[in-house]
Write an enzyme that holds these catalytic residues in place. Structure first.
Site, PDB file in Angstrom:
ATOM      1  N   HIS A  55       0.825  -1.219   0.000  1.00  0.00           N
ATOM      2  CA  HIS A  55       0.000   0.000   0.000  1.00  0.00           C
ATOM      3  C   HIS A  55       0.856   1.264   0.000  1.00  0.00           C
ATOM      4  O   HIS A  55       0.685   2.120  -0.889  1.00  0.00           O
ATOM      5  CB  HIS A  55      -0.959  -0.016   1.184  1.00  0.00           C
ATOM      6  CG  HIS A  55      -1.680   1.276   1.399  1.00  0.00           C
ATOM      7  ND1 HIS A  55      -2.550   1.808   0.475  1.00  0.00           N
ATOM      8  CD2 HIS A  55      -1.633   2.161   2.437  1.00  0.00           C
ATOM      9  CE1 HIS A  55      -3.023   2.967   0.927  1.00  0.00           C
ATOM     10  NE2 HIS A  55      -2.482   3.192   2.114  1.00  0.00           N
ATOM     11  N   HIS A  79       3.717   7.109   5.426  1.00  0.00           N
ATOM     12  CA  HIS A  79       2.552   7.833   5.937  1.00  0.00           C
ATOM     13  C   HIS A  79       1.764   7.061   6.984  1.00  0.00           C
ATOM     14  O   HIS A  79       0.973   7.656   7.728  1.00  0.00           O
ATOM     15  CB  HIS A  79       1.631   8.238   4.767  1.00  0.00           C
ATOM     16  CG  HIS A  79       0.820   7.124   4.190  1.00  0.00           C
ATOM     17  ND1 HIS A  79       1.296   6.283   3.211  1.00  0.00           N
ATOM     18  CD2 HIS A  79      -0.442   6.701   4.441  1.00  0.00           C
ATOM     19  CE1 HIS A  79       0.371   5.409   2.879  1.00  0.00           C
ATOM     20  NE2 HIS A  79      -0.702   5.626   3.614  1.00  0.00           N
ATOM     21  N   GLU A  83       0.927   5.740  12.833  1.00  0.00           N
ATOM     22  CA  GLU A  83      -0.376   5.240  13.270  1.00  0.00           C
ATOM     23  C   GLU A  83      -0.378   3.733  13.476  1.00  0.00           C
ATOM     24  O   GLU A  83      -0.994   3.230  14.414  1.00  0.00           O
ATOM     25  CB  GLU A  83      -1.436   5.621  12.229  1.00  0.00           C
ATOM     26  CG  GLU A  83      -2.851   5.253  12.625  1.00  0.00           C
ATOM     27  CD  GLU A  83      -3.858   5.722  11.591  1.00  0.00           C
ATOM     28  OE1 GLU A  83      -5.059   5.529  11.820  1.00  0.00           O
ATOM     29  OE2 GLU A  83      -3.443   6.281  10.562  1.00  0.00           O
ATOM     30  N   ASP A  84       0.309   2.982  12.601  1.00  0.00           N
ATOM     31  CA  ASP A  84       0.184   1.523  12.609  1.00  0.00           C
ATOM     32  C   ASP A  84       1.398   0.785  13.160  1.00  0.00           C
ATOM     33  O   ASP A  84       1.305  -0.411  13.432  1.00  0.00           O
ATOM     34  CB  ASP A  84      -0.070   1.014  11.177  1.00  0.00           C
ATOM     35  CG  ASP A  84      -1.382   1.529  10.608  1.00  0.00           C
ATOM     36  OD1 ASP A  84      -2.263   1.898  11.406  1.00  0.00           O
ATOM     37  OD2 ASP A  84      -1.524   1.560   9.375  1.00  0.00           O
ATOM     38  N   ASP A 149      -3.361   8.432  -1.131  1.00  0.00           N
ATOM     39  CA  ASP A 149      -3.714   7.353  -0.212  1.00  0.00           C
ATOM     40  C   ASP A 149      -5.155   6.896  -0.450  1.00  0.00           C
ATOM     41  O   ASP A 149      -5.450   5.703  -0.542  1.00  0.00           O
ATOM     42  CB  ASP A 149      -3.528   7.853   1.233  1.00  0.00           C
ATOM     43  CG  ASP A 149      -3.935   6.822   2.266  1.00  0.00           C
ATOM     44  OD1 ASP A 149      -3.647   5.633   2.072  1.00  0.00           O
ATOM     45  OD2 ASP A 149      -4.550   7.215   3.280  1.00  0.00           O
ATOM     46  N   ASP A 272     -21.163  14.104 -28.194  1.00  0.00           N
ATOM     47  CA  ASP A 272     -19.998  14.834 -27.685  1.00  0.00           C
ATOM     48  C   ASP A 272     -19.382  14.109 -26.490  1.00  0.00           C
ATOM     49  O   ASP A 272     -19.172  14.676 -25.426  1.00  0.00           O
ATOM     50  CB  ASP A 272     -20.362  16.272 -27.320  1.00  0.00           C
ATOM     51  CG  ASP A 272     -21.510  16.352 -26.329  1.00  0.00           C
ATOM     52  OD1 ASP A 272     -22.301  15.395 -26.260  1.00  0.00           O
ATOM     53  OD2 ASP A 272     -21.609  17.369 -25.620  1.00  0.00           O
TER      54      ASP A 272
END
Length: 718
Positions: A55, A79, A83-84, A149, A272
């Site tokens: 990811h 990124h 957090e993880d 992301d 169009d």
């Protein structure tokens, strides 16, 4: 430096992109960040079963495709580590420097807040937007990373549960795609829109994709012919140009199909769908190429836009024209310079593609590009809450603009759909509050006239100090198209006497109550709207702090339009019964529940589960609690039938205006019947099919704004 014996999927493509535009030393910095990210995410997997590191590599590749600087790509790889992976910002500063750590911290703070199943922007979404805008004020690269992301998450969304998919797709359509467009990153905007469209309307997506695929060979042949002819003509005129063609993206085609269907046209009549692009070296070449194109093919009147002389607020520049091509097939042509094309495709990210420009020029361009953000932050200070703030974003930021002129020739940029009142407020608040009339291109027009590009507007100021009319705040009447003007009017009424606002609020509440067929005001309405007392709520309704749309949507939760339209059998459509797999469910005829009514199931002895509205008297009389089962509504495309009575003065064109509003709202008119009266009025009885309560309530408001209508009410309220 070797990152791993088995580098993550996508790594090779990432570094091929980086080596094409970054110096070797910067590429090595990114390799070091990749090694750090691989170690931090070791052992983690995505829902798809892929290693989690795929990811951040994919997000970094999307950022690299924009040719962002090495710090942005590094931050994209990292990124999620705070957090993880329990990595601290201090560790990032030590390894990669303060700028990268700040970018990662900024991206971490912008979290997905809305709950699954949210169907519209709410207070939680407002907090998401506030965080994004604050992050952009610090460093716009943070939001570019978050958009990348979200794009990769949308590309792998099928691995999430259905409710989560719909909630994320809705947030993408409402926030991320418009934000990418507002930043000028068009290539990401159309991908986000198409992916969100795929999950929000799978049937519509498949239908449009099949339509486009069915004519693919024919369109490719058409594009090849037009490209060849145009290249020859430009070469003959001595203009060096790159010419290419493409089919417009699926979401825009879907919107066009819906507009054509409302006009009684079929997909075969939409010609169009193709956009040709002409890239030239200089601005003068753009106008020269335009003249040649108009010599070859006849221009379609009213289809020319000059965004070079009048750039969009994202600094997008291009000439747009539509012409009638070979075999009477219309197509669009966009003409711009190569630098304009970079801005059109990459938006604010194009800043990092022109490092050789003098610093002062780049600073000036960035200031222009982000002026809308400063304006929005200024309006936010004046807004009374989350609803006002969201309205500002949706109407004044995430919408196209019109360019209009003052009598002196000064240009004013307003949101599309603006009126002379919006123009007056853009000039000065006092002029807007005392606007009594307007002329458009020298002719007196109603104040709810929609402005178009090139209009010259002159505002007539009233002599009396009476201030604005409360009708201006009624969205059905169309007096105001921008949230800035609406907030100014609300603030003016809020300063008026409190008892007058309470009286007017009480009248407005009573009107909505009668319109929806409610016999009494719901006991929990005050709490639902976020107030502590009835007077406080009525005062807010009176000065416009609670919009008529919000009031109607809240009230309609306590009432439903009627029964499902023409069900094939009496099974309850889209009802989920907990703990009762396989049981047949039917909708109760006594209370006729429909979404979004709160419901409860009752197990009968011979007919399975009967679904009632909460509070239904039939259920309340039963004394066997063990036979109650919990249930709720499944997300469904089922339409529901409801009846409306429109009391109006009889006039020519009344039914036409009513049917136009219904068609524009996507509502089916199943039955229309009129009842003439001796007092020269008429009652129009309508039976309509809508998607549920909120759409039904909004339609009632719109019909109430039709000229000559005395009242509108729900006719089949139980």
């Amino acid at each position: 430096m070797v990152v791993s014996e088995h580098p993550p999927s996508g790594t090779e493509g990432l570094f091929q992109s980086l080596e094409a535009y970054l110096p070797p030393a910067r590429v090595e910095e990114v390799r070091a960040a990749l090694a750090f990210a691989i170690e931090a995410h070791a052992g983690q997997s995505r829902r798809s079963g892929d290693p989690y590191i795929t990811h951040p590599v994919a997000v970094a590749s999307l950022v690299a495709d924009l040719r962002m600087d090495a710090q942005s790509v590094t931050a994209a790889l990292l990124h999620d580590v705070i957090e993880d992976c329990e990595v601290s910002a201090r560790q990032l500063r030590e390894h990669f420097g303060r700028d990268v750590a700040t970018l990662v911290e900024g991206a971490t703070k912008i979290e997905h807040i809305p709950q699954p199943g949210s169907s519209r922007l709410d207070t939680a979404d407002a907090e998401t937007l506030r965080k994004m805008l604050l992050a952009m004020a610090e460093d716009v690269r943070v939001v570019i990373i978050k958009i990348a992301d979200r794009l990769h998450n949308m590309q792998t969304l099928e691995h999430l549960p259905a409710e989560r998919r719909e909630a994320i797709a809705r947030e993408t359509m409402d926030i991320y795609a418009p934000l990418a467009g507002r930043l000028g990153i068009w290539q990401m905007r159309w991908q986000l829109e198409d992916l969100a469209f795929r999950f929000l309307d799978p049937e519509g997506y498949r239908l449009v994709a099949a339509m486009v695929a069915s004519r693919r060979q024919e369109r490719e042949r058409f594009v090849r012919g037009v490209t060849t002819e145009l290249r020859r003509a430009l070469e003959a005129a001595g203009i060096e140009a790159d010419v290419s063609g493409r089919v417009k993206h699926l979401r825009s085609i879907h919107d066009k199909v819906r507009r054509y269907q409302a006009e009684g046209k079929s997909f075969d009549q939409i010609h169009d769908l193709i956009a040709m692009r002409v890239l030239v070296p200089e601005v003068a070449d753009c106008y020269a190429a335009l003249g040649i194109i108009h010599q070859i093919w006849r221009p379609i009147p009213g289809s020319f836009d000059d965004y070079i002389a009048n750039p969009k607020e994202s600094l997008y520049q291009s000439l747009h024209t539509s012409v009638m091509g070979p075999e009477t097939h219309a197509f669009e042509v966009q003409i711009r310079t190569h630098e304009m094309h970079d801005v059109a495709e990459y938006g604010v990210a194009a800043h990092w593609r022109y490092k050789e420009e003098p610093r002062s020029r780049r600073d000036e361009r960035d200031e222009e590009r982000m002026s809308w953000l400063r304006q929005l932050v200024e309006w936010q200070r004046e807004s009374s809450g989350a609803e006002d703030f969201l309205e500002s974003v949706k109407t004044d930021v995430f919408r196209d603009q019109v360019f209009v002129y003052t009598p002196r020739g000064d240009v004013r940029v307003l949101p599309a759909g603006s009126t002379p009142i919006d123009f007056a407020f853009r000039i000065h608040t006092d002029l807007g509050l005392h606007c009594s009339g307007a002329t458009l291109n020298g002719h007196v027009v109603p104040l709810n006239t929609k402005l178009s590009n090139g209009d010259v507007v002159h505002i007539l100021r009233g002599r009396a100090e009476r201030g604005p009319s409360r009708e201006w705040l009624n969205p059905a009447l169309g007096y105001i198209g921008s949230s800035n003007a609406r907030q100014k009017v609300r603030q003016w009424f809020r300063r008026q006497q409190r008892h007058e606002n309470i009286r007017r609020g009480s009248e407005q509440l009573e009107l909505e109550q009668r319109r929806l067929g409610l016999r009494s005001v719901p006991a929990d309405l005050v709490a639902q709207l976020g107030f502590e007392s009835v007077d406080e709520m009525l005062e807010a309704i009176g000065y416009g702090g609670v919009s008529s749309e919000l009031l109607a949507e809240t009230l309609v939760e306590h009432v439903a339009p009627s029964r499902p339209a023409q069900p094939s059998r009496d099974d309850a459509p889209g009802v989920r019964i907990y703990g009762s797999v396989g049981r047949r469910a039917t909708l109760a005829g006594c209370c006729r529940p429909v979404p979004p009514d709160p419901i409860v199931g009752f197990v009968t002895r011979s007919r399975g589960v009967t679904v009632h509205r909460h509070g239904c008297r039939s259920v309340a009389r039963r004394e066997e609690p063990e036979r109650y089962v919990e249930c709720d509504w499944e997300p469904s495309a089922v339409r529901y039938s409801g009846s409306i009575e429109v009391h109006a003065w009889d006039r020519v064109g009344l039914l036409r205006d009513i049917s136009t509003i219904a068609a524009a709202a996507g509502v089916n008119m199943v039955e229309v019947r009129t009842e003439e009266r001796d007092d020269r009025t008429t009652i129009v009885h309508l039976r309509l099919e809508t998607r549920g309560g909120a759409e039904f309530a909004q339609l009632l408001q719109q019909l109430d704004g039709v000229r000559g209508v005395v009242s509108v009410r729900r006719a089949d309220a139980s």
